[in-house]
Design an enzyme around this catalytic site. Structure first.
Site, short mmCIF file in Angstrom:
data_model
loop_
_atom_site.label_atom_id
_atom_site.label_comp_id
_atom_site.label_asym_id
_atom_site.label_seq_id
_atom_site.Cartn_x
_atom_site.Cartn_y
_atom_site.Cartn_z
N ASP A 18 0.88 -1.16 0.00
CA ASP A 18 0.00 0.00 0.00
C ASP A 18 0.92 1.22 0.00
O ASP A 18 2.10 1.11 0.34
CB ASP A 18 -0.87 -0.04 1.26
CG ASP A 18 -1.65 1.24 1.47
OD1 ASP A 18 -2.35 1.67 0.53
OD2 ASP A 18 -1.56 1.81 2.58
N ASP A 54 -0.03 5.17 1.02
CA ASP A 54 -0.22 6.08 2.15
C ASP A 54 -0.41 5.30 3.46
O ASP A 54 -1.32 4.49 3.58
CB ASP A 54 -1.42 6.99 1.90
CG ASP A 54 -1.23 7.85 0.65
OD1 ASP A 54 -0.13 8.43 0.51
OD2 ASP A 54 -2.14 7.92 -0.18
#
Length: 166
Positions: A13, A15
């Protein structure tokens, strides 16, 4: 870039995992890498994993930044990884927000982007890893058949950079 044999991959991922989540980050000056993220990813690179980034970017649908803003930051981020000896195979993103753009198959927790990478790069899902900071990242990995789905918080807190210690 398909190969005849399946390869293992690390899916990350963005952020909250690669960078500190400051909410809708789209400018280089606001992008701050997580302490320890380069060491963690380098350990996977040394074990032969291909590296992919899977990210929801609803700020595009919300009109907070443009696709071009996102792409410029992404190229800069990939360059920063490259400088550390980490090749990012590809970054997949979902620019949608269901309330504004309607339902899609690419927004995590749906597994669409991971499945796309698996198919495009002949990835061995069962021997691959997904690392994220939110439940939706873990759920997307599980739905895509990824063998190991881990929270970044656990890895960075423990300093568990070695793939054998996950």
């Amino acid at each position: 870039m398909k190969t005849k044999h399946q390869q293992k991959a690390l899916f990350l991922d963005r952020d909250g995992t690669i960078n500190i989540d400051k909410g809708y980050v789209f400018r280089i000056e606001d992008f701050e890498f997580q302490p320890g993220i380069f060491e963690l990813v380098l350990e996977y690179v040394s074990q032969g994993y291909l590296i992919f980034i899977i990210t929801n970017q609803s700020g595009i649908a919300r009109g907070l930044y443009t696709e071009n803003d996102y792409l410029q930051l992404t190229e800069w981020m990939k360059d920063e990884f490259r400088k550390k000896g980490i090749p990012i195979e590809k970054v997949y993103h979902c620019p949608h927000l269901p309330e504004l753009t309607g339902e899609c198959e690419c927004r995590k927790p749906k597994p669409g982007l991971i499945v796309e990478a698996i198919n495009e790069y002949a990835i061995d899902a069962k021997n691959s890893v997904m690392i994220g900071d939110k439940k939706r990242d873990i759920v997307a990995g599980e739905k895509a058949g990824i063998g190991k789905n881990l929270y970044i918080q656990n890895l960075l807190e423990k300093g568990a950079y070695r793939t054998g210690n996950n």
